[in-house]
Motif scaffolding. Structure first.
Motif, PDB file in Angstrom:
ATOM      1  N   VAL B  11      19.639  22.377  21.875  1.00 37.49           N
ATOM      2  CA  VAL B  11      19.860  21.137  22.613  1.00 37.49           C
ATOM      3  C   VAL B  11      21.297  20.695  22.379  1.00 37.49           C
ATOM      4  N   ILE B  12      21.972  20.347  23.454  1.00 36.78           N
ATOM      5  CA  ILE B  12      23.342  19.835  23.346  1.00 36.78           C
ATOM      6  C   ILE B  12      23.369  18.446  23.961  1.00 36.78           C
ATOM      7  N   LEU B  13      23.839  17.485  23.195  1.00 34.73           N
ATOM      8  CA  LEU B  13      23.917  16.102  23.660  1.00 34.73           C
ATOM      9  C   LEU B  13      25.284  15.521  23.353  1.00 34.73           C
ATOM     10  N   SER B  14      25.635  14.512  24.085  1.00 36.33           N
ATOM     11  CA  SER B  14      26.837  13.740  23.760  1.00 36.33           C
ATOM     12  C   SER B  14      26.447  12.592  22.851  1.00 36.33           C
ATOM     13  N   GLU B  15      27.399  12.124  22.071  1.00 32.56           N
ATOM     14  CA  GLU B  15      27.130  10.982  21.188  1.00 32.56           C
ATOM     15  C   GLU B  15      26.596   9.811  21.994  1.00 32.56           C
ATOM     16  N   ALA B  16      25.667   9.091  21.387  1.00 35.80           N
ATOM     17  CA  ALA B  16      25.013   7.917  21.961  1.00 35.80           C
ATOM     18  C   ALA B  16      23.872   8.268  22.916  1.00 35.80           C
ATOM     19  N   ALA B  17      23.706   9.538  23.220  1.00 39.47           N
ATOM     20  CA  ALA B  17      22.564   9.922  24.064  1.00 39.47           C
ATOM     21  C   ALA B  17      21.281   9.803  23.259  1.00 39.47           C
ATOM     22  N   SER B  18      20.172   9.687  23.985  1.00 46.16           N
ATOM     23  CA  SER B  18      18.881   9.629  23.307  1.00 46.16           C
ATOM     24  C   SER B  18      18.350  11.047  23.097  1.00 46.16           C
ATOM     25  N   GLN B  82      24.296  10.708  16.781  1.00 47.48           N
ATOM     26  CA  GLN B  82      25.677  10.723  16.313  1.00 47.48           C
ATOM     27  C   GLN B  82      26.089  12.168  16.075  1.00 47.48           C
ATOM     28  N   TRP B  83      27.398  12.369  16.019  1.00 49.68           N
ATOM     29  CA  TRP B  83      27.907  13.714  15.770  1.00 49.68           C
ATOM     30  C   TRP B  83      27.308  14.285  14.485  1.00 49.68           C
ATOM     31  N   SER B  84      27.080  13.428  13.485  1.00 48.88           N
ATOM     32  CA  SER B  84      26.551  13.868  12.191  1.00 48.88           C
ATOM     33  C   SER B  84      25.085  14.310  12.263  1.00 48.88           C
ATOM     34  N   PHE B 105       5.509  26.370  10.036  1.00 45.89           N
ATOM     35  CA  PHE B 105       6.707  25.828  10.666  1.00 45.89           C
ATOM     36  C   PHE B 105       6.837  26.289  12.114  1.00 45.89           C
ATOM     37  N   GLY B 106       7.458  25.433  12.910  1.00 45.08           N
ATOM     38  CA  GLY B 106       7.880  25.847  14.231  1.00 45.08           C
ATOM     39  C   GLY B 106       9.164  26.660  14.129  1.00 45.08           C
ATOM     40  N   GLY B 107       9.610  27.173  15.263  1.00 44.79           N
ATOM     41  CA  GLY B 107      10.771  28.049  15.278  1.00 44.79           C
ATOM     42  C   GLY B 107      12.103  27.337  15.113  1.00 44.79           C
ATOM     43  N   GLY B 108      12.087  26.017  15.145  1.00 38.73           N
ATOM     44  CA  GLY B 108      13.318  25.262  14.953  1.00 38.73           C
ATOM     45  C   GLY B 108      14.020  24.932  16.259  1.00 38.73           C
ATOM     46  N   THR B 109      14.731  23.815  16.245  1.00 43.98           N
ATOM     47  CA  THR B 109      15.579  23.419  17.374  1.00 43.98           C
ATOM     48  C   THR B 109      16.963  23.140  16.841  1.00 43.98           C
ATOM     49  N   ARG B 110      17.918  23.833  17.405  1.00 44.84           N
ATOM     50  CA  ARG B 110      19.298  23.644  16.973  1.00 44.84           C
ATOM     51  C   ARG B 110      19.937  22.584  17.861  1.00 44.84           C
ATOM     52  N   LEU B 111      20.326  21.462  17.266  1.00 46.08           N
ATOM     53  CA  LEU B 111      20.931  20.349  17.998  1.00 46.08           C
ATOM     54  C   LEU B 111      22.433  20.321  17.755  1.00 46.08           C
ATOM     55  N   MET B 112      23.163  20.249  18.842  1.00 45.37           N
ATOM     56  CA  MET B 112      24.607  20.053  18.731  1.00 45.37           C
ATOM     57  C   MET B 112      24.957  18.751  19.437  1.00 45.37           C
ATOM     58  N   VAL B 113      25.634  17.878  18.723  1.00 43.17           N
ATOM     59  CA  VAL B 113      26.060  16.611  19.304  1.00 43.17           C
ATOM     60  C   VAL B 113      27.566  16.653  19.484  1.00 43.17           C
ATOM     61  N   LYS B 114      28.001  16.484  20.716  1.00 42.31           N
ATOM     62  CA  LYS B 114      29.426  16.524  21.027  1.00 42.31           C
ATOM     63  C   LYS B 114      30.032  15.147  20.810  1.00 42.31           C
ATOM     64  N   PRO B 115      31.180  15.097  20.136  1.00 43.37           N
ATOM     65  CA  PRO B 115      31.794  13.781  19.871  1.00 43.37           C
ATOM     66  C   PRO B 115      32.366  13.165  21.138  1.00 43.37           C
TER      67      PRO B 115
END
Lengths: 113, 115
Positions: B11-18, B82-84, B105-115
């Protein structure tokens, strides 16, 4: 400072060699666990131990062995029988009790060349 | 045997996104549910857990999760990322009659938050 330590952080071995990963905890937890983490597969349970001198196989125990001679220590040996040993290995511990949770060590990344 | 599915692998999101990360499990009995997070280079740590009571559980760092028994789901949410928050997130299930207190466990979700 209580916690779970795993050593080494990175480990390289030649194919066909056995290797032992260390896991130590000073949390006075009864149960300890070994997981293997592979990309996209989450964590899979290798072995677990609820008490000293007793341990049980998890979902993917083939090619691995463990011992639990002391409460604080639960070493994992990756044997030459493990077909695909390159992975990230995580150790966890937990105080027995229905509402308790598992706490994890920092992991050991094993690469077999 | 029970299984846990996390449908979003990346998942890739921008900061402040839900944020909402899905987690579904297959076991029909009583379960305990967990979300763990693994920040880059850090230990896997507990974000929140559900054992009983209010199905809306609040965890650390503004995360919450809702247990919907009828849907066998335990989705993780955060109103404003947040980016963190960039990390890998794992859902896990423990069945009540599990003598070893083992987690699936599930397979995991890798989250990247763009600043």
């Amino acid at each position: 400072d209580g916690g779970i330590t795993q050593s080494p952080k990175y480990l390289f071995r030649k194919e066909g060699q056995n290797v032992t990963l260390s896991c130590e905890q000073n949390l006075n937890h009864d149960a300890m666990y070994w997981y293997r983490q592979d990309p996209g597969q989450g964590l899979r349970l290798i072995y677990y131990s609820q008490i000293v001198n007793d341990f049980q196989k998890g979902d993917i125990a083939e090619g691995y062995s463990v011992s639990r001679e002391k409460k604080e220590s639960f070493p994992l040996t990756v044997t030459s029988a493990q077909k695909n040993p390159t992975a990230f290995y995580l150790c966890a511990s937990m105080k027995q009790g229905e509402v308790d949770t598992q706490y994890f060590g920092p992991g050991t990344r094993l690469t077999v060349l | 045997a029970q299984s846990v599915s996390q449908h979003n692998h990346h998942v890739i999101l921008s900061e402040a996104a839900s944020l909402e990360l899905g987690c579904n499990y297959s076991y029909g009995g009583t379960v305990n549910l967990f979300w763990y997070v693994q920040y880059p280079g850090q230990h896997l740590q507990l974000l929140l857990k559900y054992f009983s009571g209010d199905p809306l559980v609040k965890g650390i760092k503004g995360f919450e999760a809702e247990f919907i028994k009828s849907k066998f789901s335990f989705n993780l949410r955060k109103p404003s990322v947040q980016w963190s928050d960039t990390a890998e997130y794992f859902c896990a299930v423990k069945t009540l009659y599990n003598a070893g207190n083992m987690l699936t466990f599930g397979g995991g979700t890798r989250l990247m938050v763009k600043p």
